[in-house]
Enzyme design. Structure first.
Site, PDB file in Angstrom:
ATOM      1  N   LEU A 181     -52.560  -2.936  -8.119  1.00 10.64           N
ATOM      2  CA  LEU A 181     -53.707  -3.726  -8.895  1.00 10.64           C
ATOM      3  C   LEU A 181     -55.054  -3.674  -8.268  1.00 10.64           C
ATOM      4  CD1 LEU A 181     -51.918  -7.036 -10.000  1.00 10.64           C
ATOM      5  CD2 LEU A 181     -51.980  -4.794 -11.243  1.00 10.64           C
ATOM      6  N   GLY A 221     -44.157  -6.297  -2.192  1.00  9.03           N
ATOM      7  CA  GLY A 221     -44.856  -7.328  -1.621  1.00  9.03           C
ATOM      8  C   GLY A 221     -46.402  -7.214  -2.067  1.00  9.03           C
ATOM      9  N   GLY A 222     -47.219  -8.263  -1.830  1.00  7.63           N
ATOM     10  CA  GLY A 222     -48.609  -8.250  -2.055  1.00  7.63           C
ATOM     11  C   GLY A 222     -48.674  -8.082  -3.666  1.00  7.63           C
ATOM     12  N   ASP A 223     -49.849  -7.035  -4.113  1.00 11.04           N
ATOM     13  CA  ASP A 223     -50.184  -6.828  -5.390  1.00 11.04           C
ATOM     14  C   ASP A 223     -49.563  -5.355  -5.793  1.00 11.04           C
ATOM     15  OD1 ASP A 223     -51.866  -5.270  -3.709  1.00 11.04           O
ATOM     16  OD2 ASP A 223     -53.316  -4.988  -5.164  1.00 11.04           O
ATOM     17  N   GLU A 224     -48.390  -5.019  -4.989  1.00  7.70           N
ATOM     18  CA  GLU A 224     -47.823  -3.510  -5.251  1.00  7.70           C
ATOM     19  C   GLU A 224     -46.709  -3.822  -6.131  1.00  7.70           C
ATOM     20  OE1 GLU A 224     -45.926  -0.128  -2.907  1.00  7.70           O
ATOM     21  OE2 GLU A 224     -46.201  -1.930  -2.057  1.00  7.70           O
TER      22      GLU A 224
END
Length: 306
Positions: A181, A221-224
């Protein structure tokens, strides 16, 4: 019949012990049955009557072929014959349908025993539906990203490994799509992590709306996000999917009164062009994603076959 009990000695009379045992077995919440070596029911308790949906008088003296459809009866009959030939005991898990239509996970316990110069089989059906439901829920939790409800990293690697094995047998194509994102850090910094979490949930929902039910969406994880898009005969559907996802993720989100605008970058790797194992496919999807970001974001890229 009344069981006579000698209060002085604390013992039951031998004549009525069988009645006592019958009462105890009927009180147990476990279907219990006995068959002779010909496969004929010679005894069952009340819970077994409820399982079959018939009274004892309609069960005793009959075989599995009288009580179930021919296909299921054949399975039961062959299993019983194997145990009679082998002797001893066995247990196995199965799904069964009760007479009321409910489906239960059960364990069948069966044992051969001699009585009056003949071998008989005693069986008990232990309901483990609650345990199985709990196990499935624990497995779901272990394989699911707690925030978005999509697959987690562990689930992704297992599914991708399985997909590679199937693709090798079927000679088909797999697309692994890495999605990042663009601008997510700025959203977190501007509106806080709660809004950031809502963005991730909304993004996951929009991606899921774009893929097939058979495809896997994961959040490592994260925005992945990662999509496992398998069973392909050519690459074009993967490119079309990437375009659709880019369009959906670029649409405005209204979260907690804030208008959120994002873009996404996508990198695509293909089996077998970029690799035949999860590690290589994910590596080349990540390299292609980096290339998409380097070229201005809001686009998708797939590297030339290495």
């Amino acid at each position: 019949m009344t069981v006579e009990h000698d209060q002085a000695s604390g013992e039951f009379s031998c004549a009525d012990v069988s009645v006592l045992i019958q009462s105890i077995i009927n009180a147990l919440p476990v279907p219990i049955f006995v068959k002779n070596s010909k496969g004929i029911y010679v005894y069952c308790n009340v819970p077994f009557e409820k399982y079959v949906g018939k009274k004892s008088g309609e069960i005793v003296g009959r075989s599995v072929y009288d009580l179930w459809d021919a296909e299921l009866a054949k399975v039961y009959h062959e299993a019983d014959n194997r145990l009679f030939r082998a002797g001893g005991e066995e247990q196995y898990e199965a799904k069964v349908k009760y007479a009321d239509g409910s489906i239960h996970d059960v364990i069948f316990h069966k044992a051969i025993f001699p009585f009056s110069d003949e071998n008989y089989m005693a069986g008990a059906i232990l309901d483990i539906s609650d345990r199985k439901t709990a196990e499935r829920e624990l497995e779901r939790i272990a394989l699911t990203d707690s925030l978005t409800g999509v697959a987690n990293r562990h689930h992704l690697y297992a599914a991708l490994d399985d997909a590679c094995r199937k693709a090798a047998r079927r000679n088909c194509i797999i697309a692994v799509m890495g999605i990042d994102l663009d601008g997510f850090k700025e959203v977190n910094d501007t509106y806080g992590h709660l809004v950031g979490d809502e963005v991730l949930v909304k993004a996951a929902s929009r991606i899921k709306e774009s893929i097939r039910a058979s495809d896997l969406l994961a959040r490592p994880g994260g925005d992945e996000f990662i999509i496992l898009f398998d069973g392909l005969e050519r690459k074009d559907p993967a490119y079309c999917l990437a375009e659709t996802i880019l369009q959906k993720l670029s649409e405005e989100m209204e979260l907690q009164g804030h208008p959120i605008m994002l873009n996404a970058s996508i990198g695509i790797a293909f089996y077998p062009d970029h690799g035949t194992n999860p590690q290589d496919l994910l590596k080349y999807a990540d390299l292609a994603l980096y290339e998409a970001k380097r070229e201005g974001k809001g686009c998708f890229r797939s590297l030339v076959t290495p």
